[in-house]
Design a protein around this motif. Structure first.
Motif, PDB file in Angstrom:
ATOM      1  N   SER A   1      11.247  12.339   2.146  1.00 48.71           N
ATOM      2  CA  SER A   1       9.931  11.512   2.420  1.00 48.71           C
ATOM      3  C   SER A   1       9.675  10.711   1.568  1.00 48.71           C
ATOM      4  N   VAL A   2       9.540   9.233   2.101  1.00 47.31           N
ATOM      5  CA  VAL A   2       8.842   8.147   1.366  1.00 47.31           C
ATOM      6  C   VAL A   2       7.410   8.249   1.068  1.00 47.31           C
ATOM      7  N   LEU A   3       6.897   8.663   2.207  1.00 49.39           N
ATOM      8  CA  LEU A   3       5.345   8.859   2.338  1.00 49.39           C
ATOM      9  C   LEU A   3       5.208  10.536   2.787  1.00 49.39           C
ATOM     10  N   THR A   4       4.303  10.988   2.343  1.00 45.26           N
ATOM     11  CA  THR A   4       3.985  12.259   3.148  1.00 45.26           C
ATOM     12  C   THR A   4       3.190  12.074   4.491  1.00 45.26           C
ATOM     13  N   ALA A   5       2.974  13.027   5.151  1.00 43.74           N
ATOM     14  CA  ALA A   5       2.271  12.974   6.547  1.00 43.74           C
ATOM     15  C   ALA A   5       0.788  12.763   5.946  1.00 43.74           C
TER      16      ALA A   5
ATOM     17  N   ALA B   1       0.894  -1.061   0.010  1.00 36.84           N
ATOM     18  CA  ALA B   1      -0.040   0.100  -0.041  1.00 36.84           C
ATOM     19  C   ALA B   1       0.967   1.376   0.066  1.00 36.84           C
ATOM     20  N   SER B   2       2.080   1.173   0.594  1.00 35.27           N
ATOM     21  CA  SER B   2       2.833   2.177   0.716  1.00 35.27           C
ATOM     22  C   SER B   2       3.471   2.666  -0.715  1.00 35.27           C
ATOM     23  N   ALA B   3       3.885   1.535  -1.379  1.00 34.56           N
ATOM     24  CA  ALA B   3       3.943   1.781  -2.971  1.00 34.56           C
ATOM     25  C   ALA B   3       3.129   2.408  -3.738  1.00 34.56           C
ATOM     26  N   VAL B   4       2.023   2.005  -3.540  1.00 34.54           N
ATOM     27  CA  VAL B   4       0.779   2.638  -4.293  1.00 34.54           C
ATOM     28  C   VAL B   4       0.609   3.945  -3.963  1.00 34.54           C
ATOM     29  N   MET B   5       0.713   4.151  -2.545  1.00 35.25           N
ATOM     30  CA  MET B   5       0.643   5.657  -2.061  1.00 35.25           C
ATOM     31  C   MET B   5       1.833   6.607  -2.870  1.00 35.25           C
ATOM     32  N   THR B   6       3.031   6.019  -3.159  1.00 34.46           N
ATOM     33  CA  THR B   6       4.076   6.966  -3.758  1.00 34.46           C
ATOM     34  C   THR B   6       3.518   7.338  -5.255  1.00 34.46           C
TER      35      THR B   6
ATOM     36  N   ASP C   1      12.053   0.074  -5.548  1.00 36.57           N
ATOM     37  CA  ASP C   1      12.660   1.661  -5.852  1.00 36.57           C
ATOM     38  C   ASP C   1      11.696   2.791  -5.272  1.00 36.57           C
ATOM     39  N   SER C   2      10.408   2.311  -5.025  1.00 33.62           N
ATOM     40  CA  SER C   2       9.602   3.361  -4.087  1.00 33.62           C
ATOM     41  C   SER C   2       9.775   3.247  -2.592  1.00 33.62           C
TER      42      SER C   2
ATOM     43  N   SER D   1      -9.412 -10.295   1.371  1.00 37.61           N
ATOM     44  CA  SER D   1      -8.885 -11.283   0.501  1.00 37.61           C
ATOM     45  C   SER D   1      -7.542 -10.707  -0.030  1.00 37.61           C
ATOM     46  N   SER D   2      -6.776 -11.680  -0.239  1.00 41.94           N
ATOM     47  CA  SER D   2      -5.579 -11.095  -0.812  1.00 41.94           C
ATOM     48  C   SER D   2      -5.550 -10.955  -2.157  1.00 41.94           C
ATOM     49  N   ALA D   3      -6.785 -11.485  -2.859  1.00 43.30           N
ATOM     50  CA  ALA D   3      -7.078 -11.163  -4.500  1.00 43.30           C
ATOM     51  C   ALA D   3      -7.156  -9.907  -4.731  1.00 43.30           C
ATOM     52  N   ASN D   4      -7.627  -8.920  -3.684  1.00 50.21           N
ATOM     53  CA  ASN D   4      -7.588  -7.617  -3.839  1.00 50.21           C
ATOM     54  C   ASN D   4      -6.128  -6.853  -4.201  1.00 50.21           C
ATOM     55  N   TYR D   5      -5.152  -7.247  -3.403  1.00 52.76           N
ATOM     56  CA  TYR D   5      -3.788  -6.758  -3.580  1.00 52.76           C
ATOM     57  C   TYR D   5      -3.249  -7.407  -4.664  1.00 52.76           C
ATOM     58  N   LEU D   6      -3.625  -8.515  -5.364  1.00 51.58           N
ATOM     59  CA  LEU D   6      -3.078  -8.999  -6.730  1.00 51.58           C
ATOM     60  C   LEU D   6      -3.438  -8.156  -7.641  1.00 51.58           C
ATOM     61  N   VAL D   7      -4.777  -7.525  -7.735  1.00 53.15           N
ATOM     62  CA  VAL D   7      -5.202  -6.757  -8.645  1.00 53.15           C
ATOM     63  C   VAL D   7      -4.433  -5.615  -8.369  1.00 53.15           C
ATOM     64  N   LEU D   8      -4.300  -4.966  -7.208  1.00 58.17           N
ATOM     65  CA  LEU D   8      -3.453  -3.768  -7.186  1.00 58.17           C
ATOM     66  C   LEU D   8      -2.017  -3.812  -8.025  1.00 58.17           C
ATOM     67  N   ALA D   9      -1.475  -5.088  -7.652  1.00 63.00           N
ATOM     68  CA  ALA D   9      -0.046  -5.360  -8.650  1.00 63.00           C
ATOM     69  C   ALA D   9      -0.444  -4.966  -9.798  1.00 63.00           C
TER      70      ALA D   9
END
Length: 501
Positions: A293-297, A102-107, A217-218, A192-200
């Motif tokens: 900052s990898v993630l903003t506040a 999720a952190s990688a998605v937020m970048t 990298d992110s 469900s981990s399927a949600n995060y497979l779709v995110l990939a």
């Protein structure tokens, strides 16, 4: 950190030196107050060791982490190669991968390349979960919050594929096309981990790179997680030891393999330094060690804000990749996640009010031991947060009842097979209807259990997560089928024999 013996020896040498110089010893500066009392850390150590022995976990490592990194680490036991576990021993983290993913998605969200409310089909046009109408309303936020309507039961259809010929994430997404949603997007929470497979698949579409490369990298490299595992190649570089699963109660190092497209939902891993580095990044509100900052506040805040279901307004208890609260005091304000792959388990609990975290890795896991194995992390965090030592101890009754019950059924049906075969060879044995019917009914039982297991979990997951139960159930099914066939053959043969004069 010096041991008590070394500290005593050092003090003696200092005093002798001062005496030899004819000087009076100067008053020493008071040490800075420790963030966690030493007695509390000792209590955590004792509890972790006790739970490790109770579950038969071969190897374990854990750390108490502050914003600057680990402040207390311990490692015990052996890895899957029989080597001592150290802080450099890699483990797989299971679903602890989700807040990292999720952190990688937020970048990407921070860079304006992706929006939380973007429809998934804008980035993955082939996404057809629940039909075109439902799929068109599923957003990135729904996937992160586990509110896309994906049933938990479909997880095993698309996850834990460790063969080299496994399809990539975008191809696996097609397995969801005919799945019936639990409800409209945003109305039902279901993990469900399927949600995060779709995110990939979404991330790969946006970046044009593999999810593992974007993750490195992110998040991983900026956070100082230099040894982290995100795919099969990095697992080979780290010489990832196999995890342990119970085979009739005996921990066995048989769990090997990495899902090459599983970094987003469960197949991220690394050593104790790597997991502690991610926890420290979170305690620093997303700032890397060098201050970048990898993630903003704002991203950190959004990730820890639980989703709200419509129209009821109820909260899910799940943020963007994080579980928030849901535990008894003093962990009621914790931000956390647990995770497991076959043979490995991990936990990460942030205690924001105390600005510390606990990370823990184990090399034993199976579905039937979940409660017993995971209790060590919850109990350790409870002590760390100032609570009492837990007295409730999850038992392994479910595991033993399932495995030994299926084993007993398999042995009974094997005995029935031998008995029916002997009866079939005897021409003069009179037929007895009741015993025959009972043996046939017993032979049907494992078929019912196998059918239910295949529907709920699937053959690949049965073997991966519960190998001894799968072997026992398979043996029982084969023996039951043979018993039924022999009993029916015996009945038919007896009917064909002429009546005695």
């Amino acid at each position: 950190m010096l041991s008590p013996l070394r500290r005593t020896a050092a003090a003696a040498v200092l005093l002798l030196g001062l005496f030899a110089l004819g000087q009076a010893p100067a008053a020493a500066e008071a040490p800075a107050e420790a963030p966690v009392p030493a007695g509390r850390l000792a209590a955590v150590d004792a509890y972790v060791r006790e739970r490790m022995e109770a579950t038969g976990t071969p190897g374990l490592s854990y750390a108490v982490v502050g914003p600057g990194g680990p402040i207390h680490t311990r490692t015990w036991g052996r890895d899957g190669y029989g080597e001592p576990v150290t802080a450099d021993t890699p483990f797989l983290w299971g679903s602890v991968a989700k807040p990292i993913a999720a952190s990688a998605v937020m970048t990407l969200v921070q860079d304006g390349r992706l929006g939380l409310d973007d429809p998934v089909v804008d980035h993955v046009p082939a996404f057809r979960f629940g039909g075109a109408g439902h799929a068109s309303r599923v957003t990135v936020r729904h996937l992160l919050q586990q509110t896309a309507g994906v049933p938990e039961s479909v997880t095993f259809k698309v996850t834990d594929c460790v063969d080299s010929a496994c399809p990539r994430a975008p191809q696996r997404v097609a397995e969801l096309d005919d799945v019936r949603p639990l409800g409209p997007p945003g109305t039902t929470y279901a993990y469900s981990s399927a949600n995060y497979l779709v995110l990939a698949a979404v991330v790969e579409s946006v970046t044009g790179r593999s999810f593992a490369d974007h993750l490195r990298d992110s998040v991983l490299r900026p956070a100082g997680m230099d040894g982290a595992i995100a795919d099969r190649a990095s697992a080979r570089r780290r010489n990832l030891p196999p995890g342990h699963q119970l085979l009739w109660g005996i921990p066995s190092a048989i769990a090997d393999g990495v899902d090459d497209d599983g970094a987003a939902y469960g197949y991220t891993g690394g050593d104790l330094h790597d997991l502690a580095a991610f926890a420290a990044l979170q305690l620093r509100s997303g700032k890397a060690v060098d201050g970048r900052s990898v993630l903003t506040a704002e991203s950190v805040r959004l990730m820890r804000e639980t989703g709200r279901l419509n129209p009821s307004g109820a909260h899910t208890g799940y943020g963007l990749g994080w579980r928030v609260g849901g535990l008894e005091a003093p962990l009621d304000r914790a931000v956390w996640h647990t995770g497991a792959t076959p043979g490995h388990a991990a936990m990460l609990l942030l205690l924001p009010e105390q600005n510390i975290a606990l990370v823990l890795q184990q090399n034993l896991y199976g579905l039937l031991q979940d409660g017993a194995v995971m209790q060590v992390g919850f109990g350790a965090a409870r002590i760390l947060a100032g609570g009492t030592v837990p007295t409730d101890t999850p038992s392994a009754v479910t595991y033993h009842a399932t495995v030994w019950g299926l084993t007993a059924l398999a042995l009974a049906l094997l005995a029935g097979t031998v008995h029916a075969a002997r009866r079939l060879r005897r021409r003069s044995v009179p037929g007895r209807v009741v015993p025959m019917v009972l043996w046939c009914l017993a032979g049907v039982l494992p078929w019912i259990a196998m059918a239910a297991a295949l529907v709920l979990i699937g053959p690949r997951a049965l073997w991966a997560w519960t190998p001894d139960a799968f072997i026992a159930l398979g043996t029982a099914t084969a023996a039951g089928t043979t018993t039924i066939a022999l009993e029916l053959a015996g009945a038919a043969r007896r009917r064909a024999l002429p009546d005695p004069a």
